[in-house]
Scaffold this motif. Sequence first.
Motif, PDB file in Angstrom:
ATOM      1  N   GLY A 187      -2.536  16.593  -7.949  1.00 59.98           N
ATOM      2  CA  GLY A 187      -3.005  15.511  -8.821  1.00 59.98           C
ATOM      3  C   GLY A 187      -3.120  14.180  -8.129  1.00 59.98           C
ATOM      4  N   LYS A 188      -2.693  14.115  -6.881  1.00 60.89           N
ATOM      5  CA  LYS A 188      -2.621  12.808  -6.234  1.00 60.89           C
ATOM      6  C   LYS A 188      -3.759  12.631  -5.236  1.00 60.89           C
ATOM      7  CE  LYS A 188       0.883   9.788  -4.292  1.00 60.89           C
ATOM      8  NZ  LYS A 188       2.267   9.695  -3.899  1.00 60.89           N
ATOM      9  N   ASP A 189      -4.383  11.476  -5.304  1.00 64.07           N
ATOM     10  CA  ASP A 189      -5.423  11.146  -4.351  1.00 64.07           C
ATOM     11  C   ASP A 189      -4.780  10.331  -3.233  1.00 64.07           C
ATOM     12  OD1 ASP A 189      -7.456   9.944  -2.915  1.00 64.07           O
ATOM     13  OD2 ASP A 189      -8.806   9.886  -4.636  1.00 64.07           O
ATOM     14  N   PRO A 190      -4.655  10.904  -2.027  1.00 61.43           N
ATOM     15  CA  PRO A 190      -3.951  10.186  -0.963  1.00 61.43           C
ATOM     16  C   PRO A 190      -4.653   8.895  -0.567  1.00 61.43           C
ATOM     17  CG  PRO A 190      -4.901  12.251  -0.144  1.00 61.43           C
ATOM     18  CD  PRO A 190      -5.093  12.242  -1.622  1.00 61.43           C
ATOM     19  N   ALA A 191      -5.977   8.868  -0.697  1.00 62.09           N
ATOM     20  CA  ALA A 191      -6.705   7.655  -0.312  1.00 62.09           C
ATOM     21  C   ALA A 191      -6.364   6.492  -1.241  1.00 62.09           C
ATOM     22  CB  ALA A 191      -8.199   7.921  -0.335  1.00 62.09           C
ATOM     23  N   LEU A 192      -6.142   6.827  -2.511  1.00 62.26           N
ATOM     24  CA  LEU A 192      -5.825   5.775  -3.491  1.00 62.26           C
ATOM     25  C   LEU A 192      -4.327   5.598  -3.658  1.00 62.26           C
ATOM     26  CD1 LEU A 192      -8.362   6.693  -6.325  1.00 62.26           C
ATOM     27  CD2 LEU A 192      -8.637   5.035  -4.494  1.00 62.26           C
ATOM     28  N   ASN A 193      -3.546   6.580  -3.148  1.00 65.86           N
ATOM     29  CA  ASN A 193      -2.109   6.618  -3.406  1.00 65.86           C
ATOM     30  C   ASN A 193      -1.862   6.511  -4.908  1.00 65.86           C
ATOM     31  OD1 ASN A 193       0.589   6.891  -2.929  1.00 65.86           O
ATOM     32  ND2 ASN A 193       0.908   4.777  -2.239  1.00 65.86           N
ATOM     33  N   THR A 234      13.221   3.851 -16.209  1.00 64.73           N
ATOM     34  CA  THR A 234      12.265   4.219 -15.166  1.00 64.73           C
ATOM     35  C   THR A 234      11.566   2.969 -14.635  1.00 64.73           C
ATOM     36  OG1 THR A 234      11.903   6.340 -16.241  1.00 64.73           O
ATOM     37  CG2 THR A 234      10.234   5.635 -14.673  1.00 64.73           C
ATOM     38  N   ALA A 235      11.208   2.065 -15.540  1.00 61.89           N
ATOM     39  CA  ALA A 235      10.554   0.821 -15.124  1.00 61.89           C
ATOM     40  C   ALA A 235      11.475   0.033 -14.193  1.00 61.89           C
ATOM     41  CB  ALA A 235      10.191  -0.003 -16.351  1.00 61.89           C
ATOM     42  N   MET A 236      12.750  -0.049 -14.580  1.00 61.57           N
ATOM     43  CA  MET A 236      13.716  -0.784 -13.749  1.00 61.57           C
ATOM     44  C   MET A 236      13.891  -0.093 -12.393  1.00 61.57           C
ATOM     45  SD  MET A 236      17.712  -1.681 -14.435  1.00 61.57           S
ATOM     46  CE  MET A 236      17.439  -2.642 -15.896  1.00 61.57           C
ATOM     47  N   SER A 237      13.981   1.214 -12.426  1.00 64.09           N
ATOM     48  CA  SER A 237      14.152   1.967 -11.184  1.00 64.09           C
ATOM     49  C   SER A 237      12.961   1.741 -10.252  1.00 64.09           C
ATOM     50  CB  SER A 237      14.306   3.449 -11.520  1.00 64.09           C
ATOM     51  OG  SER A 237      14.323   4.215 -10.360  1.00 64.09           O
ATOM     52  N   HIS A 238      11.753   1.727 -10.822  1.00 62.38           N
ATOM     53  CA  HIS A 238      10.555   1.476 -10.002  1.00 62.38           C
ATOM     54  C   HIS A 238      10.646   0.101  -9.327  1.00 62.38           C
ATOM     55  CE1 HIS A 238       8.033   4.912 -10.495  1.00 62.38           C
ATOM     56  NE2 HIS A 238       7.944   4.822 -11.805  1.00 62.38           N
ATOM     57  N   VAL A 239      11.048  -0.889 -10.110  1.00 61.02           N
ATOM     58  CA  VAL A 239      11.091  -2.252  -9.556  1.00 61.02           C
ATOM     59  C   VAL A 239      12.154  -2.341  -8.460  1.00 61.02           C
ATOM     60  CG1 VAL A 239      11.644  -4.654 -10.077  1.00 61.02           C
ATOM     61  CG2 VAL A 239      10.209  -3.344 -11.643  1.00 61.02           C
ATOM     62  N   GLU A 292       0.825  -1.215   0.000  1.00 57.69           N
ATOM     63  CA  GLU A 292       0.000   0.000   0.000  1.00 57.69           C
ATOM     64  C   GLU A 292       0.852   1.256   0.000  1.00 57.69           C
ATOM     65  OE1 GLU A 292      -3.445   0.472   0.137  1.00 57.69           O
ATOM     66  OE2 GLU A 292      -3.625  -1.636  -0.358  1.00 57.69           O
ATOM     67  N   THR A 293       2.060   1.148   0.512  1.00 54.03           N
ATOM     68  CA  THR A 293       2.900   2.344   0.625  1.00 54.03           C
ATOM     69  C   THR A 293       3.570   2.681  -0.707  1.00 54.03           C
ATOM     70  OG1 THR A 293       4.880   1.121   1.265  1.00 54.03           O
ATOM     71  CG2 THR A 293       3.378   1.795   3.040  1.00 54.03           C
ATOM     72  N   LEU A 294       3.547   1.745  -1.648  1.00 50.80           N
ATOM     73  CA  LEU A 294       4.166   2.013  -2.950  1.00 50.80           C
ATOM     74  C   LEU A 294       3.202   2.800  -3.821  1.00 50.80           C
ATOM     75  CD1 LEU A 294       5.691  -1.481  -3.844  1.00 50.80           C
ATOM     76  CD2 LEU A 294       6.794   0.429  -2.674  1.00 50.80           C
ATOM     77  N   GLU A 295       3.751   3.568  -4.719  1.00 49.47           N
ATOM     78  CA  GLU A 295       2.892   4.282  -5.654  1.00 49.47           C
ATOM     79  C   GLU A 295       2.381   3.317  -6.716  1.00 49.47           C
ATOM     80  OE1 GLU A 295       4.740   7.718  -7.229  1.00 49.47           O
ATOM     81  OE2 GLU A 295       4.275   8.909  -5.461  1.00 49.47           O
ATOM     82  N   ARG A 304       3.927  -0.150  -8.114  1.00 48.94           N
ATOM     83  CA  ARG A 304       3.281  -1.445  -7.861  1.00 48.94           C
ATOM     84  C   ARG A 304       3.058  -2.194  -9.166  1.00 48.94           C
ATOM     85  NH1 ARG A 304      -0.017   1.073  -3.929  1.00 48.94           N
ATOM     86  NH2 ARG A 304      -1.561   1.523  -5.516  1.00 48.94           N
ATOM     87  N   ALA A 305       2.614  -1.467 -10.192  1.00 49.51           N
ATOM     88  CA  ALA A 305       2.362  -2.128 -11.480  1.00 49.51           C
ATOM     89  C   ALA A 305       3.658  -2.710 -12.042  1.00 49.51           C
ATOM     90  CB  ALA A 305       1.744  -1.139 -12.462  1.00 49.51           C
TER      91      ALA A 305
END
Lengths: 163, 269
Positions: free
Chosen positions: B177-183, A137-142, A104-107, A111-112
Amino acid sequence: MFQANHRALWCIAAAITRDSVGAHDVVQEAAVIALGKLHEFDPSTSFTAWCGQIVRYSALNERRRGGRSRAISTDPTILAANSPAANGPADVSMFSGALAAALETLEETARACLLMRTVMDMTYKQIAEALGVPEGTAMSHVHRSRQALRARLESAATKEVTP
Amino acid sequence: MTASNDGGLGRMADPRIDMYLDGLLSGPELQAFESELAGSPELRRQMDLQERIDGGLRELFVYRAPEAATVGRIGPGPAEAAPAPSRGLFMRGGRRWMAIAAVLALLVGSWAAYINITTPGFDKVITLGEVYRDFNSVDFVCENDAQFAKAIKDNFGQALLLVAPPGTKLLGWNYPGKDPALNAYTGTVISEKTLVLLTEVDGRSVKVVIDRTRAERGRQMGVPANAGFNKFRKEVGDLVLYELTSLDRPMLLDGFYDPDRSAPPAAPR
């Protein structure tokens, strides 16, 4: 073509819904929307990235609506009761709960990327194409996501081995 | 966006683990890592943890391939050949497929129309007026210049620092632009990643909207004459900055500079 990209699209949905089954439903819904909006697609652009945006918006709408009743909870207690690992050792459920909470803490994009790489074994090139981001960027995210999860889950793993 | 380079990850941030898992280590680097892995319980523990995380992810997110019929054939390419019609009991092949196709088209069209009507818009466009009026929450605070520069560089690939005039109070950053509830990013000012610096200059609210210049292309960033605030614009390197203020001149724009490319300007005012 939509079906050929289904794995990537499912990851985009799952990264937002955090729910395997819900992600399938979102991709289905997005397929219908894509069909209705096909005339808006610019053939000079990436069809995968176009579909990915539709899936993303559909998933966000799904989350706004409150998600499906089977959405994954981040409450370790509920997860412990509902997870496939419920019949296994308690620490497995605890770890799954901690992992879901850490996710949940990841953007969303991170996460994708992580799901595409880990669950689908997609290459960074494929991930980059699916999300319309540079390969680096994809690699950095992972990499950063893995590191963040290790840092967050280190304590959970340590607690399990502590009597 | 934290002070340390590893984002506060500490010893779990060894990038070699991720490079190793991705097969990016080779030659002496690979040998050195595997040798260290064999002799270092700490490194081994990190690797084990990562493998456990990967396994946990696969357990949490189970993918099942769809049946062809459930996803349908959607794509810009040439349509695939229709399945060969078989002789039906009640209709001749061609006519039966036409009837099924007509019903499906009707259902899909109705469903698509229904979804278009009932689901909210995709990316919500946030105007500068809305930014000035409504986006006042502090989502992130920088403790020092290094964090300030890093926050902007992480977002846009270029650092930025500010030499603020006396009487300026930096309150923090807002992510409109960011929704904190959805992160997740659900709205767009210039792009979905637009940052807004919240400040007070002599006790009056002044906001600076920051994004990449190239993200601005094709977007209308106008403000109505009766908006109740003024808008000033400046480009610094690859970034575009809008100062939104009730004052009649920009107080902050001239104080921004790219620390990687130029020296700090003289203090404004």
